[in-house]
Design an enzyme around this catalytic site. Structure first.
Site, mmCIF file in Angstrom:
data_model
loop_
_atom_site.group_PDB
_atom_site.id
_atom_site.type_symbol
_atom_site.label_atom_id
_atom_site.label_comp_id
_atom_site.label_asym_id
_atom_site.label_seq_id
_atom_site.Cartn_x
_atom_site.Cartn_y
_atom_site.Cartn_z
ATOM 1 N N ASP A 1 18.094 41.192 17.379
ATOM 2 C CA ASP A 1 17.155 41.637 16.534
ATOM 3 C C ASP A 1 16.076 40.669 15.868
ATOM 4 O O ASP A 1 15.473 40.853 14.882
ATOM 5 C CB ASP A 1 17.924 42.940 15.437
ATOM 6 N N LYS B 1 12.907 41.442 15.181
ATOM 7 C CA LYS B 1 12.188 42.331 13.431
ATOM 8 C C LYS B 1 12.254 41.695 12.561
ATOM 9 O O LYS B 1 11.929 42.754 11.389
ATOM 10 C CB LYS B 1 14.086 43.600 13.808
#
Length: 451
Positions: A318, A321
């Site tokens: 991630d 992100k």
């Protein structure tokens, strides 16, 4: 595969610095360009090798604590934390100005009534000093602690900790002034300022801003040095060309060493913490995903090396992100089409960042495919089963399991039975059946007997 003594520390940290630029809303490569400016100033000052090495790593990691205050920024302004961070960097926020008021007005509670926004802006203005001190203290202390965890030494930690102190004592977190601020912090402050303004408005404007703030924000002698370099076109030359990543690697700081397997793992763990610190709802998501993924891989009889590859991919899956504002990450209602487009882009950013790390092999691809589905209905590439390795399928399943097991702004934490039922409904069309069976075996095994 990644072996021992294959990844130079400076190359891995330079690559991961791109993720920090995402969190700050900075133009990609900001930390690297700041490093190029700072090292050119260090050359002009004739700093000893140890100081140059300290400055090099501090500039690459200067923003490593930035995700720690994102949720608080969002709660204060009620708007896009990344955009606010970007705009504040271009302001002299120690002085009242129309530009500062305009920034607050546009960023605070967007979409709300004028009455609510006016109240929030006035509150922010009244509490500006307290809020700034708190926000900078959070990121500075977190950044310094991360530098220590990586093993970069107290010099790097202190340089990061004092980066936002000002020559006249108006900075944070401790209001230090003059030469009580470490020299390397003063250089780093000048270097990051140069890139912020040069990237947005050109080097000439950056020099004007630097000169205007000499004696207030910045050490006047360092400003004089920067002006001399500018007059000789050496600042422009420092960041000339397009491949700043290659240039910063070529600087080769004095203390050069390749990372051991354990050190690579530790840096992956630390950056997983940086990723998860962005939102209170993801405080342990990356580490949980990695634990579950390794557990599944173990049940499938994978080798230690392969399990380690999966673990690194899961820890960093991630990292893209960090590009998402908390208006998306912490949103309680449904996402708009534009917000969904931003969400769907984050695995692409994960791959772009991880592709820069030498010898990471298949890790970037595994990380980037964590939202793909066997039936081709996932994102961002719409890959189907024939395109997805078993490693990718494991991380995708682990990611969903971890997410469903955690609280989210739009729902409560689900019971383990509910999570299993949801996953089972997607087997075998979307999720791999062998991986799902391995997950069940892992969850039943000691010490993780959770169902």
């Amino acid at each position: 595969m990644i072996g021992t003594h294959q990844i130079p520390m400076h190359e891995m940290l330079a690559a991961l610095s791109y993720a920090l630029d995402l969190t700050e809303g900075a133009i990609p490569g900001h930390a690297i360009r700041s490093c190029l400016y700072g090292m050119r100033i260090a050359d002009e000052l004739g700093l000893p090798e140890l100081d140059r090495t300290t400055l090099y790593y501090a500039l690459l990691l200067k923003d490593v604590g930035c995700s720690g205050n994102a949720a608080r920024m969002y709660s204060l302004i009620g708007g896009d934390d990344r955009r606010m961070k970007h705009d504040v960097r271009l302001l002299d926020w120690t002085r009242p100005s129309l530009a500062a008021f305009s920034t607050l007005w546009h960023q605070a509670l967007p979409g709300s009534s004028a009455i609510l926004r006016t109240g929030r802006v006035l509150k922010l203005a009244l509490d500006q000093n307290k809020n700034s001190r708190t926000m900078i203290a959070i990121r500075a202390e977190l950044g310094a602690n991360i530098a220590r965890k990586i093993g970069l030494g107290e010099g790097v930690a202190e340089t990061i900790l004092r980066l936002n102190e000002h020559w006249d004592g108006s900075g944070y977190p401790q209001g230090q002034r003059g030469q009580t601020i470490p020299l390397l912090s003063r250089i780093a402050a000048v270097a990051q300022h140069l890139d912020i303004f040069a990237s947005e408005t050109g080097l000439s404007r950056a020099m004007q801003e630097l000169t205007d703030r000499a004696g207030r924000w910045f050490d006047p002698e360092l400003v004089r040095v920067a002006r001399c370099l500018y007059s000789r076109s050496q600042l422009r030359a420092a960041v000339g060309g397009f491949d700043h990543f290659a240039r910063v690697k070529q600087l080769r700081p004095g203390t050069l060493r390749s990372l051991s397997t354990e050190e690579v793992d530790r840096i992956c763990e630390i950056f997983a913490e940086v990723i998860d610190a962005k939102s209170s709802f993801t405080r342990s998501h990356s580490s949980s995903t990695a634990r579950i993924a390794v557990g599944i891989a173990g049940e499938l009889g994978f080798t230690v090396q392969r399990r380690n590859r999966i673990r690194r991919a899961a820890l960093l899956h991630d990292i893209g992100k960090l590009s998402l504002p908390n208006t998306i990450l912490d949103k309680t209602g449904p996402l708009s089409p534009d917000e969904w487009d931003a969400v769907r882009a984050h695995p692409i950013l994960s791959r772009q960042i991880l592709d820069r790390i030498p010898h990471f092999g298949e890790i970037p691809a595994i990380a980037a495919q964590h939202h793909e589905k066997l039936d081709g209905g996932g994102y961002p590439f719409g890959l189907s089963g024939r395109d997805l390795s078993l490693d990718s399928r494991i991380v995708a399943l682990a990611d969903i399991f971890a997410a469903l097991s955690e609280k989210r702004p739009y729902r409560k934490t689900l019971e383990i039975g509910e999570v299993i039922n949801i996953l089972e409904s997607d087997v075998p069309n979307k999720l791999d059946p062998d991986c799902f069976e391995a997950l069940l075996r892992y969850l039943h095994s000691a010490p993780y007997a959770t169902i």
